[in-house]
Design an enzyme around this catalytic site. Structure first.
Site, mmCIF file in Angstrom:
data_model
loop_
_atom_site.group_PDB
_atom_site.id
_atom_site.type_symbol
_atom_site.label_atom_id
_atom_site.label_comp_id
_atom_site.label_asym_id
_atom_site.label_seq_id
_atom_site.Cartn_x
_atom_site.Cartn_y
_atom_site.Cartn_z
ATOM 1 N N LYS A 1 11.129 3.904 -42.119
ATOM 2 C CA LYS A 1 12.480 3.800 -42.230
ATOM 3 C C LYS A 1 13.137 4.074 -43.475
ATOM 4 C CE LYS A 1 11.871 -0.370 -40.764
ATOM 5 N NZ LYS A 1 11.934 -2.043 -40.593
ATOM 6 N N ARG B 1 -1.547 2.860 -37.712
ATOM 7 C CA ARG B 1 -0.063 3.176 -37.348
ATOM 8 C C ARG B 1 -0.177 4.788 -37.119
ATOM 9 N NH1 ARG B 1 3.384 0.550 -41.341
ATOM 10 N NH2 ARG B 1 5.188 1.993 -41.105
ATOM 11 N N GLU C 1 11.916 -6.015 -39.198
ATOM 12 C CA GLU C 1 12.856 -6.316 -40.151
ATOM 13 C C GLU C 1 13.936 -5.655 -39.819
ATOM 14 O OE1 GLU C 1 12.809 -5.975 -44.898
ATOM 15 O OE2 GLU C 1 10.851 -5.729 -43.955
HETATM 16 P P1 ATP Z 1 8.767 1.458 -41.758
HETATM 17 O O1 ATP Z 1 7.564 1.805 -42.406
HETATM 18 O O2 ATP Z 1 9.138 2.406 -40.699
HETATM 19 O O3 ATP Z 1 9.621 0.988 -42.702
HETATM 20 P P2 ATP Z 1 7.899 -1.255 -41.067
HETATM 21 O O4 ATP Z 1 6.474 -1.511 -40.866
HETATM 22 O O5 ATP Z 1 8.231 -1.660 -42.626
HETATM 23 O O6 ATP Z 1 8.150 0.211 -40.878
HETATM 24 P P3 ATP Z 1 8.878 -3.493 -39.602
HETATM 25 O O7 ATP Z 1 10.205 -3.488 -38.995
HETATM 26 O O8 ATP Z 1 8.482 -4.476 -40.618
HETATM 27 O O9 ATP Z 1 8.955 -1.846 -40.150
HETATM 28 O O10 ATP Z 1 7.740 -3.045 -38.477
HETATM 29 C C1 ATP Z 1 7.763 -4.024 -37.379
HETATM 30 C C2 ATP Z 1 6.278 -3.843 -36.845
HETATM 31 O O11 ATP Z 1 6.141 -2.396 -36.505
HETATM 32 C C3 ATP Z 1 5.138 -4.127 -37.675
HETATM 33 O O12 ATP Z 1 4.259 -5.110 -37.150
HETATM 34 C C4 ATP Z 1 4.546 -2.615 -37.905
HETATM 35 O O13 ATP Z 1 3.184 -3.045 -38.323
HETATM 36 C C5 ATP Z 1 4.987 -1.962 -36.783
HETATM 37 N N1 ATP Z 1 4.950 -0.564 -37.251
HETATM 38 C C6 ATP Z 1 5.774 0.074 -38.142
HETATM 39 N N2 ATP Z 1 5.544 1.352 -38.050
HETATM 40 C C7 ATP Z 1 4.437 1.583 -37.374
HETATM 41 C C8 ATP Z 1 3.834 2.773 -36.818
HETATM 42 N N3 ATP Z 1 4.036 4.034 -37.407
HETATM 43 N N4 ATP Z 1 2.795 2.714 -35.955
HETATM 44 C C9 ATP Z 1 2.663 1.535 -35.375
HETATM 45 N N5 ATP Z 1 3.256 0.263 -35.533
HETATM 46 C C10 ATP Z 1 4.090 0.480 -36.685
HETATM 47 MG MG MG Z 2 7.360 -3.925 -42.649
#
Ligand code: ATP
Ligand code: MG
Length: 556
Positions: free
Chosen positions: A269, A259, A34
């Site tokens: 984020k 994660r 995102e």
């Molecule tokens: P954040 O919690 O940092 O906002 P998010 O999951 O909302 O992260 P996205 O841009 O939606 O951010 O993430 C894209 C992909 O990265 C998703 O498929 C998510 O599962 C993966 N991802 C995000 N954080 C992690 C993490 N700490 N470990 C492994 N994969 C992750």
């Molecule tokens: Mg997300």
């Protein structure tokens, strides 16, 4: 071809799928960020997993911006994300995709569900909607609008799309089950009204799809075979299955993995944005940040991040990985590749009284003992040199073997020196050391078998380059930030950045390129910062030489 070392439970599932002929044996993965922030090391884990699998199975990998939310997304993030993923070495070929390109198709799917009696326009206010949703222990209640006719629903949806209603007036919901034990199945929202401008579709849309409706469709539209996502989406899987089954479209296999959590930092984020906006760090690419841009600026390489991700492997269960392992990965690489240099970070002047005033000798210094091809260089030596202030003690304890009044040490690649006199200013601070050298010990070799217990690094004063060096500690004082109470920012380490502005470097470090990496002998691995200038180079310490990871392993 499959790399046995990286075999994991996801690969086992894919192997089974291929054997069973599922998806015609195809493998197609994606990374769906995102664009509402910069990528961090947790994302790197997800990116490298998806890309690695596509590569190993001769499949395809898409980069898709999950840009369905008009409010938080920005072009700046899109470009930074592209740059970071490229830097990690992942290649999406011509498949740089945007969920916003599927808005039309998603809307058609929504209409299809309405026509099938599987979705309805709800006009409850948000408070009623919340109340009627129930709780984990209490069933939800059907909306009084749930039984609108298909015609009425179609009509309202069309008007929502055309911007005829205020935000919040109506939503489109899936007609599933308000009594479901899984809260996500209680008639989840599919569309909401937003009169917002989207960075790609402009003002065209007045309704935007909700993540849970959009996400599974994006994977389906792209023909993704294995939709790998982090564990928090486990409860969403039945909902994705429901949408895809009702629409009878291509159905990727979702597989969840744990994660990444890293000690002494945050990987969310939202929290990273707080650190940047609150100016607790110097930006997204601050070398203390766990962002990919921060790690890059700190001196990490794509290989070190890949090796780290391989080492932590994949699991379903959550665990916290010690930052020491990440540091180990770069230290291990730089030990093999980084050229050794001498740099004095906190200098004290040493005058070698019996050394000729105008002489300057060139000493041979090995560039990298781990790499015979790296050769050697000449380092100038002269009467006045700098050594590290901490390498001298006027009144040393028993176990202190470095320089002290009357003691002798080796200057690396140069000579044995002995401290004859300590010079102080009127306040009693030591300003310089007067030493003598043994001309017979050239190259640092003992002339007569006598031993010295310490070898110090040094820089010739006349030839030295001035530099700034930035040293880093953990950004937070506690290891597990998920366990702390209250505001996570209260645990910020006030000593996470130390700036040394009086450093002295050997002259071979003149005009180094930004991003190049060195070992400063005895001090650690350093990388030339983006702030670096010809007049005054700036270095970041990537890691120290101390293997904290080995120590932690021994303690276990
Ligand atoms: P954040 O919690 O940092 O906002 P998010 O999951 O909302 O992260 P996205 O841009 O939606 O951010 O993430 C894209 C992909 O990265 C998703 O498929 C998510 O599962 C993966 N991802 C995000 N954080 C992690 C993490 N700490 N470990 C492994 N994969 C992750
Ligand atoms: Mg997300």
């Amino acid at each position: 071809m499959k790399n046995e070392e990286t075999t994991n439970f996801i690969r086992n599932i894919i192997d089974e799928d291929i054997k069973a002929g599922k998806h015609g044996g195809r493998v197609h993965t994606r990374f769906p960020p995102e664009p509402n922030g910069h990528l961090h090391i947790g994302h790197a884990k997800a990116i490298l997993l998806n890309y690695g699998i596509a590569e190993d199975y001769n499949g395809k990998f898409n980069l898709r911006f999950d840009d369905t939310n008009p409010e938080k997304e920005e072009e700046e993030y899109v470009n930074a994300i592209i740059n970071d993923i490229k830097w990690l070495g992942c290649d999406w070929e011509d498949r740089l995709l945007h969920a916003s390109d599927y808005f039309e198709q998603m809307y058609k799917y929504a209409v299809q569900l309405v026509k099938a009696g599987k979705a309805y326009v709800d006009s409850q206010n948000s408070e009623d909607m919340r109340k009627n949703r129930g709780t984990v222990t209490k069933m939800g209640k059907d909306s009084p609008f749930k039984n609108r006719s298909i015609e009425e629903n179609l009509n309202l949806l069309e008007k929502m799309k055309n911007g005829e209603f205020e935000e919040g007036a109506h939503v489109l919901r899936a007609k599933i089950d308000m009594a479901s034990a899984n809260m996500l199945m209680r008639d989840p929202l599919m569309y909401r009204i937003r009169h917002a401008e989207h960075y790609r579709t402009g003002k065209k849309w007045h309704i935007y799809p909700m993540y849970d409706f959009a996400h599974c469709l994006e994977d389906s539209i792209e023909g993704i075979t294995h939709s790998l996502c982090s564990i928090e989406f486990e409860n969403n899987r039945p909902l994705y299955d429901w949408f895809l089954d009702q629409l009878n479209v291509h159905h990727p296999q979702q597989i969840e993995f744990a994660r990444l959590y890293l000690s002494h930092t945050v990987l969310s984020k939202r929290k990273l944005i707080e650190l940047v906006e609150g100016e607790h760090v110097r930006g997204w690419d601050d070398p203390r940040m766990p962002t990919i841009s921060g790690l890059r600026r700190r001196g990490y390489t794509p290989d070190s991040i890949r090796n780290f991700c391989d080492r932590i492997g994949l699991a379903k269960r959550q665990s916290i990985v010690d930052t020491a392992l990440l540091e180990f990965s770069i230290r291990e690489e730089l030990n093999k590749t980084a050229l050794r240099r001498m740099a004095v970070l906190d200098p004290i002047k040493v005058i070698i009284e019996n050394y000729p005033d105008d002489l300057a000798e060139e000493m041979d210094a090995v560039n990298n003992p781990e790499d015979p091809d790296a050769g050697s260089r000449k380092v100038p030596f002269s009467k006045i040199i700098y050594i590290e202030r901490e390498d001298f003690m006027e009144d040393p304890p028993k176990k202190f073997f470095r320089l002290a009044p009357g003691s002798e040490v080796r200057l690396r690649y140069a000579y044995f020196i002995k401290c004859e006199e300590v010079v102080k200013d009127e306040k009693g601070n030591i300003t310089e050391l007067r030493c003598s050298y043994d001309p017979q010990s050239r190259g640092g070799k003992s002339p007569d078998g006598r031993k010295v217990k310490a070898t110090l690094h040094w820089v010739s004063a006349k030839h030295a380059i001035d530099a700034e060096v930035r040293l880093y500690e953990h950004l937070f004082t506690v290891a597990d930030l998920s366990a702390v109470e209250g505001d996570f920012k209260e645990y910020i380490n006030p000593d996470s950045l130390q700036i040394l502005t009086e450093c002295k470097l050997e002259p071979s470090l003149l005009n180094v390129e930004k991003g190049s990496r060195f070992q400063f002998e005895r001090k650690g691995y350093f990388c030339v910062d983006t702030d670096s200038a010809k007049e005054k180079p700036v270095f970041n310490r990537t890691v120290t030489l101390r293997d904290e990871w080995a120590r932690l392993q021994k303690r276990k």
